[in-house]
Write an enzyme that holds these catalytic residues in place. Structure first.
Site, PDB file in Angstrom:
ATOM      1  N   SER A  73       0.806  -1.218   0.000  1.00 40.12           N
ATOM      2  CA  SER A  73       0.000   0.000   0.000  1.00 40.12           C
ATOM      3  C   SER A  73       0.842   1.273   0.000  1.00 40.12           C
ATOM      4  CB  SER A  73      -0.969   0.003   1.184  1.00 40.12           C
ATOM      5  OG  SER A  73      -0.281  -0.172   2.399  1.00 40.12           O
ATOM      6  N   HIS A  96       1.137   5.359   4.305  1.00 39.86           N
ATOM      7  CA  HIS A  96       0.315   5.783   3.173  1.00 39.86           C
ATOM      8  C   HIS A  96       0.605   7.233   2.796  1.00 39.86           C
ATOM      9  CE1 HIS A  96      -2.963   2.502   3.969  1.00 39.86           C
ATOM     10  NE2 HIS A  96      -1.792   2.014   3.610  1.00 39.86           N
TER      11      HIS A  96
END
Length: 219
Positions: free
Chosen positions: A117, A168
């Protein structure tokens, strides 16, 4: 786009699946010892000199649901980014964004972490860069707006769960800056001063974050 096979995207998916299968055979991808053995992000080990752990976590996943969700996202998002930037620029964005995300995670998150991610948010960031630089293109502008909404929703969901928010954010910022640095000649020219500013900003920002991580991990 449909006529071009996303070779780099497929290669990355194959590597991720292969690593997941190896971890499963070795004892399970949710086993903390297996995660550490295969190269998950561990702050103490990174501070001790295992810098490669800023790279390897993007190829590891914790559980079946984790890898399925990330690989589906990688296929559809990667296919577009690889087409727009070209395969080698796409690969640079993916890998360096993943490292940027792991540096941010190292600096601000003490927990062991793994997953693609960080790199996937880098791809989102690269598309947001296209939306800023080529806003006159109706397709780019529309998709960039949709991705922006998706990014905001994902970051908000990170606040309510055990997701690596800093990883992220680091990947997103890395991908945004890398989009300027590598450019997208298939679409148009990125202004030279923006490319240099992005390069300097990327180096200084993540060097500072890494130093903070080293200080925190050894304090």
């Amino acid at each position: 786009m449909s006529k071009k096979r996303p070779k780099m995207t497929i290669m990355l998916i194959v590597i991720n699946i292969a690593m997941y299968l190896l971890m499963t055979v070795a004892g399970g991808s949710t086993n903390p010892n297996i995660l550490i053995e295969f190269g998950a992000k561990d702050n103490a080990l990174i501070a001790a000199g295992q810098i490669w752990r800023l790279f390897t976590p993007m190829f590891l996943h914790i559980g079946f649901q984790h890898i399925v969700l990330n690989m589906v996202t990688l296929y559809f998002l990667g296919m577009q980014i690889e087409y727009l930037f070209g395969p080698w620029r796409f690969l640079v964005i993916y890998l360096v964004s993943g490292i940027c995300g792991n540096i941010a995670s190292f600096a601000f998150t003490p927990a062991i972490s793994a997953g693609a991610s960080t790199a996937l948010f880098g791809l989102f960031g690269a598309y947001l860069m296209l939306g800023e630089s080529f806003r006159d293109d109706p397709y780019i502008r529309t998709i960039a707006k949709q991705f922006l909404v998706l990014v905001v929703l994902n970051l908000l969901s990170d606040l309510t769960g055990s997701i690596d928010l800093w990883g992220h954010l680091g990947g997103l910022m890395g991908g945004f800056l890398l989009g300027y640095i590598v450019g997208a000649p298939q679409i148009g020219k990125v202004e030279t001063h923006k490319r240099w500013l992005a390069l300097v900003g990327l180096v200084l920002l993540f060097a500072a974050i890494f130093v903070r991580g080293m200080h925190t991990a050894t304090a």
